[in-house]
Every structure is written in structure tokens, then in C-alpha cells.
Design a protein around this motif. Structure first.
Motif, short mmCIF file in Angstrom:
data_model
loop_
_atom_site.label_atom_id
_atom_site.label_comp_id
_atom_site.label_asym_id
_atom_site.label_seq_id
_atom_site.Cartn_x
_atom_site.Cartn_y
_atom_site.Cartn_z
N LYS A 145 0.81 -1.21 0.00
CA LYS A 145 0.00 0.00 0.00
C LYS A 145 0.85 1.27 0.00
N GLY A 146 2.18 1.10 -0.13
CA GLY A 146 3.07 2.24 -0.29
C GLY A 146 3.35 3.03 0.96
N LEU A 147 3.12 2.44 2.14
CA LEU A 147 3.33 3.17 3.38
C LEU A 147 4.45 2.58 4.22
N ALA A 148 5.32 1.82 3.56
CA ALA A 148 6.54 1.31 4.19
C ALA A 148 7.61 1.24 3.12
N TYR A 149 8.85 1.14 3.55
CA TYR A 149 9.95 1.09 2.60
C TYR A 149 11.05 0.18 3.14
N GLU A 150 11.77 -0.45 2.20
CA GLU A 150 12.90 -1.29 2.55
C GLU A 150 14.17 -0.47 2.62
N SER A 151 15.06 -0.87 3.51
CA SER A 151 16.34 -0.18 3.64
C SER A 151 17.36 -1.14 4.23
N SER A 165 16.07 -4.10 6.15
CA SER A 165 15.04 -3.79 7.14
C SER A 165 13.87 -3.11 6.44
N VAL A 166 12.72 -3.10 7.10
CA VAL A 166 11.53 -2.44 6.57
C VAL A 166 11.01 -1.48 7.62
N TYR A 167 10.74 -0.24 7.20
CA TYR A 167 10.28 0.79 8.13
C TYR A 167 8.93 1.35 7.69
N PHE A 168 8.12 1.69 8.67
CA PHE A 168 6.83 2.34 8.42
C PHE A 168 7.07 3.81 8.11
N ASP A 169 6.48 4.30 7.03
CA ASP A 169 6.67 5.69 6.60
C ASP A 169 5.63 6.57 7.28
N VAL A 170 5.99 7.14 8.41
CA VAL A 170 5.05 7.92 9.21
C VAL A 170 4.59 9.17 8.47
N GLU A 171 5.50 9.84 7.79
CA GLU A 171 5.14 11.08 7.08
C GLU A 171 4.12 10.80 5.97
N ALA A 172 4.32 9.71 5.23
CA ALA A 172 3.37 9.35 4.17
C ALA A 172 2.01 8.99 4.76
N LEU A 176 6.90 16.01 16.46
CA LEU A 176 7.90 14.95 16.32
C LEU A 176 9.09 15.46 15.51
N LEU A 177 8.83 16.25 14.48
CA LEU A 177 9.92 16.79 13.66
C LEU A 177 10.80 17.72 14.47
N SER A 178 10.20 18.45 15.40
CA SER A 178 10.98 19.43 16.17
C SER A 178 11.68 18.83 17.37
N THR A 179 11.21 17.65 17.83
CA THR A 179 11.78 17.08 19.06
C THR A 179 12.67 15.87 18.83
N THR A 180 12.68 15.31 17.61
CA THR A 180 13.54 14.17 17.35
C THR A 180 14.83 14.64 16.70
N ARG A 181 15.86 13.81 16.80
CA ARG A 181 17.19 14.22 16.33
C ARG A 181 17.25 14.36 14.82
N GLU A 182 18.13 15.21 14.36
CA GLU A 182 18.39 15.32 12.93
C GLU A 182 19.17 14.09 12.47
N SER A 199 21.65 6.96 8.89
CA SER A 199 20.54 6.14 9.36
C SER A 199 19.85 5.46 8.19
N GLU A 200 19.27 4.30 8.47
CA GLU A 200 18.49 3.60 7.46
C GLU A 200 17.13 4.26 7.25
N LYS A 201 16.69 5.06 8.20
CA LYS A 201 15.35 5.63 8.15
C LYS A 201 15.31 6.93 7.35
N ARG A 202 14.15 7.18 6.73
CA ARG A 202 13.95 8.47 6.08
C ARG A 202 13.71 9.57 7.11
N ASN A 203 12.99 9.21 8.16
CA ASN A 203 12.76 10.12 9.27
C ASN A 203 13.02 9.38 10.57
N SER A 204 13.51 10.10 11.55
CA SER A 204 13.90 9.45 12.81
C SER A 204 12.70 8.86 13.53
#
Length: 491
Positions: free
Chosen positions: A144-150, A153-160, A178-184, A189-194
Motif C-alpha cells: 500500500k506504499g506506506l513502508a519502505y525497505e532499507s 530492514s523495513v520501516y513504516f513511513d510515518v510522514e506518508a 515529532l519533527l521538532s523534538t527528534t534528532r536530525e 541512518s536507514e530511516k527516512r525520518n527518525s
């Protein structure tokens, strides 16, 4: 007898009348323990909270399917999908197979829950037994396009996901926070967003617990297990999901996101969260190292304990605060709970001594209405207990011949006390200050310690085994090891 139960729904942040999907059946899912160590006092709060709910729903003539999971894989040391699996770490340190660790601590958890009179759930699935179902969810979310491989590993795409849904609906967060309180991210990192979370993690070479998949040899993310097992045993839409306040974010938030992608809706209609037990103003837990195990509670062997406390005293202590309020540990509060419990059970035990009269000097129906009103008001155990102590006063007045009840009212009072004290609150009427009760408690305590000694010897922990034997002998307990276990006597 269906009661007019209102539940505080964390999802909507208000009390709502409980209306099950099926008028006769209730689906209840509660996040159970991660079994890598002995249960501590903090673990009793969700166990007893949802045990009382389970009991009350059954008392209200619902058929309840209560599912409480065992987390035995994928729970890393950090919610940021980093660190070592807690069970694998324990296995490595103790040179055991991970499932040996799981079995040992699951058995101990069950033993302590039995002592606390926590009823067994209808089903108790383990995460490791549902890898196939979890991988199916991963595939569905990817499709359904709401996760990605890296990198395997496979991560859930929270922003999408957040483009069409509100990630943070349960906990009151939003993605901007979350964008303002999580690390840059530093580009490594394997993740698109922390704040993206793992659905499947590729196992590092040293990682013990791993399963094959088309992505990699790895293991499921911690949040995935509850989505998979609740759907497996309760369906994709069920009544109540419970757990501790510490699971609200990220665990339950991630569950909602996963299930919403797969099924088009949140899994549960009502979300219930018990608050924490605190000690010196801090949450009690293993991560802070400020916990007291149940073994220590029952033996009194901890620097913060002035004495040993029985399982029923601990259970009664948990009920002194509403489940959504914090409950602070103190010896004074536990001792007060012990005295209150003794007083309640003493009065309950004397009900059969009461005789009926021609008239009633107090209203049992009014007392009954108040007790059920307290339970219907989001399982308000402190208010219920206050009403039960009103009953204690009336029972003692009848014993002193200062109050009377008709035969029918007396029968109603006995039934009410049985329902409230034993059936719903789960307090053992056998526990009292009688010498017989103390002898039974002493015997159970000695047997518990000697069984712990057998466990220590099996694990080659000779120091602990010797300490238990020496301490018991110093107290006058003679121990004889036998081929079947042990015999003991008191000098």
C-alpha cells in the motif's frame, strides 16, 4: 445483568458508555509482559487493573475473550529501534538459549500472578509464535506504499501515513512536534525520518533471534506483534485494548497506524491505560533501576521495605488509587492497606454469624446501588472500597446488636459482599490474621524460597542457593534435599 458501564477512552479523551460490538461477547486485548526478568511491583498495576475489568465484565454476563500477549522477541533496548533485544541480551549474559530465558521468566510471572489471584487470560499468545502473521502485515503495508525497505530492514513511513491520517491521535501528538523534538539524521541512518519505526529488522551477525524473510534474516519490530495477535484472535475490530500509560506512545500509536493501513480503521473501540506506580516521585521500572520485585515484596528483603507484604495486601494496595491515577509506593500506604484488608476480610468472614430480624435498620439496596455505580464509573475501585467499609460498619453494628436486617436483606448483603470482595475485586477470603492463615502463608513462603533455591542450583548460581539455605536454617528451618526436591521442618 448488563450494567451501565462507562469507560474513559484514551482515544477520545472522555468517558463513554461501553457498547460492545456484540451484545453478548467482549473482545479484550492487553499488552502483557516482556519476559526477561522477574516481575516487579510496577507490573502488578496493569495485571490487577485489567483482571478487575475482566472479572466485572464476566460478572455483567458478558462472554469475554481476554487475550494477553507475551513479548518474547523484538523488544529492543531503545524505542528508536536500536540496541540489543532484551531477551537475547539476557540469554547471552547467562549463556542460555533465548527460549530458556522466556520459559523461565514466563513460568515465574505466572506463579506470581497466581499468588496475586490474577485470573488467567482466555488466550496468551507469544510474539515468536506469530512471525508469519507479522510478515503478512509487513507485506500488506509495503504493497500500500506506506513502508519502505532499507538495507534488509523495513520501516513504516510515518510522514506518508500522516498525509491521510493523524499519526499521534491517541497520544495527542502531531507530526510537527515529532519533527521538532527528534534528532536530525546524519545521513547514516536507514530511516527516512527518525520517527519512522521498524516493521522488520535485519539481524546483526551477533543477533541470536532471527527468522528468514524475503528482506533478510531478521526479526519483527516490537510494535507489530500486538497488531498481528489481536487481529488473529479478536478480529480486526474489537472492543477494548488495554495497557500501561508508558505504552501509549510509541507502542499503541504504532499499532493504530499499522492496523489502520491494513484494515482501514483502528483496531479497538476503547483504549484504556493504567497509570504508573511511582517510588520517590519517579516511575518504578527496570530502566531506572528503582524497582522492587514481587519476590522482594513477599519476602521483605529490600532496603526500602520495612516488612514483608502478602500478595493480597499488594493487590489491595493497587486498588487504593483509581487506575488512571499515579500510585506512590510507601511502607505507610502498604501497612494501611494491610490493616484495611484485615478489617474487610474479618467482617466478611463473620457474615455467617449474623441472624435475621423482623426489620432492617439500613438499606442493603442503597449500598448495592452505590457499589455498582462505583464500578460503572470507569472501574472506580477506591470509591467501591469506601462503600465496602460502610458495609463493614454495618456488619459490626449487627454483631453488636445495634443494627438489624430482615432475612431477605441479610441474604442480599451476603451475596453483595461475595460478589464485590471475592468475585470482582479478587480478594482471598482465606487470608486473615488468624494463626491458621499465618501458618499457611509461612508454609507457602518457605516452599517458594526452596523452589527458588532449586532454580538457583539448576542455573549453577551456588551463591544464591547457599544464601537461601543458610538464611532459612538461621530462622530454624531444617532442610533435607531429596531426589524429588526437598523436605523441611521447623525446629
Amino acid at each position: 445483568m448488563k450494567n451501565n458501564l462507562f469507560i474513559y477512552n484514551t482515544l477520545t479523551r472522555k468517558k463513554e458508555e461501553f457498547k460492545p460490538l456484540n451484545p453478548k461477547h467482549v473482545g479484550l486485548y492487553v499488552c502483557g509482559p516482556t519476559v526477561y526478568g522477574d516481575p516487579h511491583l510496577g507490573h502488578t498495576r496493569p495485571a490487577i487493573t485489567f483482571d478487575i475489568l475482566f472479572r466485572y465484565l464476566k460478572h455483567s454476563d458478558y462472554k469475554v475473550r481476554y487475550v494477553r500477549n507475551i513479548t518474547d522477541v523484538g523488544h529492543l533496548e531503545s524505542d528508536g529501534d536500536t540496541g540489543e533485544d532484551k531477551i537475547a541480551k539476557k540469554a547471552r549474559l547467562e549463556e542460555l538459549e533465548p527460549m530458556e530465558v522466556v520459559q523461565y521468566y514466563t513460568d515465574r510471572y505466572h506463579s506470581y500472578m497466581d499468588q496475586l489471584n490474577v485470573q488467567k487470560p482466555s488466550i496468551e499468545p507469544r510474539a515468536s509464535g506469530h512471525i508469519i502473521e507479522q510478515l503478512q502485515i509487513v507485506e500488506d503495508i509495503l504493497a500500500k506504499g506506506l513502508a519502505y525497505e532499507s538495507n534488509g530492514s523495513v520501516y513504516f513511513d510515518v510522514e506518508a501515513y500522516n498525509k491521510d491520517h493523524h499519526y499521534g491521535e491517541l497520544s495527542g501528538r502531531n507530526i510537527e512536534d515529532l519533527l521538532s523534538t527528534t534528532r536530525e539524521l546524519d545521513g547514516q541512518s536507514e530511516k527516512r525520518n527518525s520517527f519512522d519505526f521498524a516493521l522488520w529488522k535485519k539481524a546483526a551477525p551477533e543477533h541470536i533471534m532471527r527468522w528468514p524473510s524475503r528482506f533478510s534474516e531478521g526479526f519483527p519490530g516490537w510494535h507489530l506483534e500486538c497488531s498481528a495477535m489481536s487481529a488473529r484472535y479478536l478480529g480486526t475490530e474489537f472492543d477494548i485494548h488495554g495497557g500501561g500509560m508508558d505504552l501509549l506512545f510509541p507502542h499503541h500509536e504504532c499499532e493504530i497506524a499499522q492496523s489502520t493501513v491494513c484494515n482501514g480503521h483502528t483496531p479497538a473501540h476503547y483504549w484504556m491505560h493504567n497509570n504508573m506506580i511511582t517510588i520517590d516521585g519517579q516511575k518504578m521500572g527496570k530502566s531506572l533501576g528503582n524497582f522492587i520485585t514481587l519476590e522482594q515484596m513477599f519476602s521483605g528483603e529490600h532496603e526500602k521495605l520495612e516488612q514483608a507484604y502478602s500478595p493480597m495486601t499488594v493487590r489491595f494496595f493497587i486498588m487504593q488509587a483509581h487506575y488512571r491515577s499515579t500510585l506512590d509506593f510507601s511502607n505507610e500506604a502498604l501497612q494501611a492497606s494491610q490493616k484495611g484488608l484485615d478489617r474487610l476480610l474479618e467482617a466478611f468472614g463473620k457474615l455467617d454469624q449474623l441472624t435475621a430480624s423482623d426489620a432492617s435498620t439500613f438499606s442493603v439496596q442503597e449500598l448495592k446501588d452505590k457499589c455498582y455505580a462505583a464500578l460503572d464509573d470507569d472501574i472506580n475501585t477506591p470509591i467501591l472500597i469506601a462503600h465496602l467499609f460502610d458495609a463493614v460498619k454495618n456488619i459490626n453494628s449487627m454483631l453488636a446488636e445495634k443494627a438489624t436486617l430482615t432475612s431477605s436483606d441479610l441474604s442480599e448483603l451476603k451475596a453483595l459482599m461475595q460478589n464485590m470482595v471475592v468475585d470482582i475485586l479478587g480478594l482471598s477470603a482465606a487470608e486473615s490474621n488468624s494463626s491458621e492463615g499465618n501458618d499457611e502463608l509461612l508454609s507457602e513462603t518457605i516452599n517458594l524460597l526452596l523452589n527458588l533455591r532449586i532454580d538457583a542450583k539448576a542455573n549453577k548460581d551456588w551463591g544464591t542457593a547457599d544464601k537461601i539455605r543458610n538464611e532459612l536454617q538461621a530462622l530454624g528451618v531444617e532442610i533435607k534435599d531429596t531426589k524429588d526436591g526437598f523436605d523441611w521442618s521447623i525446629k
